[in-house]
Design a protein around this motif. Structure first.
Motif, PDB file in Angstrom:
ATOM      1  N   LYS A  95       0.832  -1.202   0.000  1.00  0.00           N
ATOM      2  CA  LYS A  95       0.000   0.000   0.000  1.00  0.00           C
ATOM      3  C   LYS A  95       0.865   1.250   0.000  1.00  0.00           C
ATOM      4  O   LYS A  95       0.579   2.216  -0.729  1.00  0.00           O
ATOM      5  CB  LYS A  95      -0.925  -0.010   1.222  1.00  0.00           C
ATOM      6  CG  LYS A  95      -1.956   1.113   1.205  1.00  0.00           C
ATOM      7  CD  LYS A  95      -2.953   0.978   2.358  1.00  0.00           C
ATOM      8  CE  LYS A  95      -3.875  -0.192   2.144  1.00  0.00           C
ATOM      9  NZ  LYS A  95      -4.954  -0.269   3.175  1.00  0.00           N
ATOM     10  N   HIS A 113      -4.092   6.471   1.415  1.00  0.00           N
ATOM     11  CA  HIS A 113      -4.500   5.092   1.668  1.00  0.00           C
ATOM     12  C   HIS A 113      -5.727   4.712   0.845  1.00  0.00           C
ATOM     13  O   HIS A 113      -5.820   3.594   0.323  1.00  0.00           O
ATOM     14  CB  HIS A 113      -4.772   4.887   3.157  1.00  0.00           C
ATOM     15  CG  HIS A 113      -3.519   4.884   3.979  1.00  0.00           C
ATOM     16  ND1 HIS A 113      -3.512   4.898   5.362  1.00  0.00           N
ATOM     17  CD2 HIS A 113      -2.205   4.875   3.616  1.00  0.00           C
ATOM     18  CE1 HIS A 113      -2.257   4.899   5.800  1.00  0.00           C
ATOM     19  NE2 HIS A 113      -1.454   4.874   4.757  1.00  0.00           N
ATOM     20  N   GLN A 117      -5.738   1.774  -2.042  1.00  0.00           N
ATOM     21  CA  GLN A 117      -6.675   0.649  -2.006  1.00  0.00           C
ATOM     22  C   GLN A 117      -7.513   0.585  -3.280  1.00  0.00           C
ATOM     23  O   GLN A 117      -7.751  -0.496  -3.842  1.00  0.00           O
ATOM     24  CB  GLN A 117      -7.595   0.767  -0.784  1.00  0.00           C
ATOM     25  CG  GLN A 117      -8.519  -0.427  -0.572  1.00  0.00           C
ATOM     26  CD  GLN A 117      -7.750  -1.740  -0.412  1.00  0.00           C
ATOM     27  OE1 GLN A 117      -6.696  -1.780   0.229  1.00  0.00           O
ATOM     28  NE2 GLN A 117      -8.269  -2.813  -1.002  1.00  0.00           N
ATOM     29  N   LEU A 120      -5.279  -0.887  -5.982  1.00  0.00           N
ATOM     30  CA  LEU A 120      -5.045  -2.316  -5.776  1.00  0.00           C
ATOM     31  C   LEU A 120      -6.264  -3.131  -6.197  1.00  0.00           C
ATOM     32  O   LEU A 120      -6.137  -4.224  -6.754  1.00  0.00           O
ATOM     33  CB  LEU A 120      -4.677  -2.600  -4.316  1.00  0.00           C
ATOM     34  CG  LEU A 120      -3.283  -2.128  -3.894  1.00  0.00           C
ATOM     35  CD1 LEU A 120      -3.082  -2.308  -2.401  1.00  0.00           C
ATOM     36  CD2 LEU A 120      -2.199  -2.893  -4.680  1.00  0.00           C
ATOM     37  N   GLY A 129      -2.394  -5.329   0.628  1.00  0.00           N
ATOM     38  CA  GLY A 129      -1.806  -4.034   0.948  1.00  0.00           C
ATOM     39  C   GLY A 129      -0.778  -4.051   2.057  1.00  0.00           C
ATOM     40  O   GLY A 129       0.145  -3.223   2.072  1.00  0.00           O
TER      41      GLY A 129
END
Length: 352
Positions: A95, A113, A117, A120, A129
Motif C-alpha cells: 500500500k 491510503h 486501495q 489495488l 496491501g
C-alpha cells in the motif's frame, strides 16, 4: 483520466558514435495504446526515455497536447512509468509503495491510503496491501508497479518491456489485464517491446523501428498483412524466402505469376516473401513437393515442405489437416493469389 496526444518530431539522439534515434517522427493519438517494436538497439527504449525525461534528445521536439516538453524535468511531465524490473521499495509494504508518489506530493494520509486501495482493487490485488514486495510473485509485483504508476493519474503511461521478466503464462495474463485497464481508463500508453506477439495482441497501432528510424506504423492486421518494407515483413511474423524472377511489376515463383507490392530491385532474381499461411498444400501422389516435418499446434499445424527445386518452405494448415499431411506425403504446392514483397536474392534465406 483523459488521454493526451504525444508527438515525436525529428527526434535525434547519439551516444558517442552510436545513433540511437535518427529523425524519429511519430504520433500517439489520445487514448491509444501504441507499441514500439523492433530489435535490440533500434531506438525504442531511447524514445521512451526521452519522453519520460530520463534522456534528452540532441535534436527535435516532444509535444504533449501541443505543449513542448522536450526540456521539462521528468518529475513535471505528468507521465507514469513501469519498468522491466519491478523497482518496488523493499522496505515499504504494498500500500505504501502504491501511495509513494502521493506522499511525495504531500497528499493527506487518508487520501493516500484510499487511493492506494482503489488502485489495488483496480489491478486485482485488493487484499495484499500489508504485504512486502518479497512476499509477492513476479506477476503480483508488476501489478503493484502498475498501480503505483497510475496513482498520480498521469496523462501518459509508459511501459518499458514490463512483462519480459515473467514466465509465459503470467505474461499473457498480465498483458491482457494491462490492455483492459488501459481501455477502461482511456490513458494514452506507449508500450516498448521486442516481442512481436505481445505488440500485435494488445496495441491499437504498432510502430516498427530500425536503426533509430520508423519503418512503418499501422494497426496490427495491416502491419502483418501489408508490411511496407521487407524488414517489417521479416520482423513481424514468420516469412518464407522463395526464389523468384521479376518481369515488370510481376514475379514468377513456383510457376505462378504474382503482382509485386512495393519497390522492385534492379536484379531480376529475387527472394519472394511469402507467409506460411499463404502456402497451399494438396496431397497428390504425383506432386513434386514433399512434407518433411509436421508440428501440431492445436488449431493449426506448421509443416516444413521440400519444394520442387529442392529448397524448403514453411506452411501453416488447419490442425485437423495434419493427419493427411504427415511427413513423407507427396504434395502439390501452390500460393495464395495476392501481391507480394520481394528482396534482393541471397543464399541461405529460404524458409525463415
Amino acid at each position: 483520466m483523459n488521454g493526451a496526444r504525444v508527438e515525436f518530431r525529428g527526434l535525434r539522439r547519439r551516444f558517442g558514435n552510436t545513433v540511437a534515434l535518427d529523425g524519429l517522427d511519430l504520433t500517439a493519438e489520445p487514448g491509444e495504446l501504441l507499441a514500439l517494436l523492433g530489435p535490440s538497439g533500434c531506438g525504442k527504449t531511447t524514445a521512451l526515455r526521452c519522453l519520460a525525461g530520463f534522456e534528452h534528445p540532441d535534436e527535435g521536439e516532444i509535444l504533449v497536447d501541443g505543449s513542448d516538453i522536450t526540456r521539462v524535468p521528468a518529475n513535471r511531465r505528468d507521465a507514469g512509468m513501469v519498468f522491466q524490473s519491478y523497482s518496488l521499495f523493499p522496505n515499504l509494504n504494498v500500500k505504501d509503495n502504491v501511495a509513494f508518489g502521493l506522499r511525495v506530493r504531500k497528499a493527506p494520509t487518508a487520501r493516500r491510503h484510499a487511493r492506494a486501495q482503489e488502485l489495488l482493487e483496480l489491478v486485482g490485488l485488493p487484499s495484499i496491501g500489508e504485504r512486502y514486495p518479497h512476499q509477492l510473485s513476479g506477476g503480483q509485483q508488476q501489478r503493484v508497479a502498475l498501480a503505483r504508476a497510475l496513482a498520480l493519474e498521469p496523462r501518459v503511461l509508459l511501459l518499458d518491456e514490463p512483462l519480459s521478466a515473467l514466465d509465459a503464462k503470467v505474461r499473457v495474463n498480465l498483458r491482457e489485464e494491462i490492455r483492459r485497464l488501459q481501455l477502461s481508463l482511456g490513458i494514452t500508453t506507449i508500450f516498448v517491446t521486442h516481442d512481436q506477439e505481445e505488440a500485435l495482441s494488445v496495441a491499437d497501432r504498432v510502430a516498427v523501428l530500425r536503426a533509430g528510424r520508423l519503418e512503418q506504423v499501422a494497426d496490427p492486421a495491416t502491419l502483418y498483412d501489408r508490411p511496407a518494407t521487407p524488414f517489417v515483413a521479416e520482423f513481424v511474423g514468420t516469412m518464407n524466402h522463395l526464389p523468384g524472377r521479376v518481369s515488370g511489376d510481376k514475379v514468377t515463383v513456383l510457376g505462378q505469376e504474382l503482382p509485386v507490392e512495393g519497390p522492385v530491385p534492379d536484379s531480376a532474381d529475387v527472394n519472394v516473401l511469402i507467409r506460411p499461411e499463404a502456402v497451399l498444400l494438396t496431397p497428390d501422389e504425383d506432386g513434386d513437393g514433399k512434407v518433411l516435418v509436421s508440428s501440431f499446434r492445436g488449431s493449426t499445424a506448421r509443416l516444413r515442405v521440400q519444394l520442387p527445386d529442392g529448397s524448403e518452405a514453411l506452411a501453416d494448415v488447419p490442425g485437423h489437416h495434419s493427419v493427411r499431411l504427415a511427413p513423407g506425403t507427396a504434395v502439390r504446392v501452390a500460393l495464395v493469389e495476392r501481391p507480394v514483397l520481394v528482396s534482393v536474392a541471397s543464399s541461405g534465406e529460404h524458409g525463415r
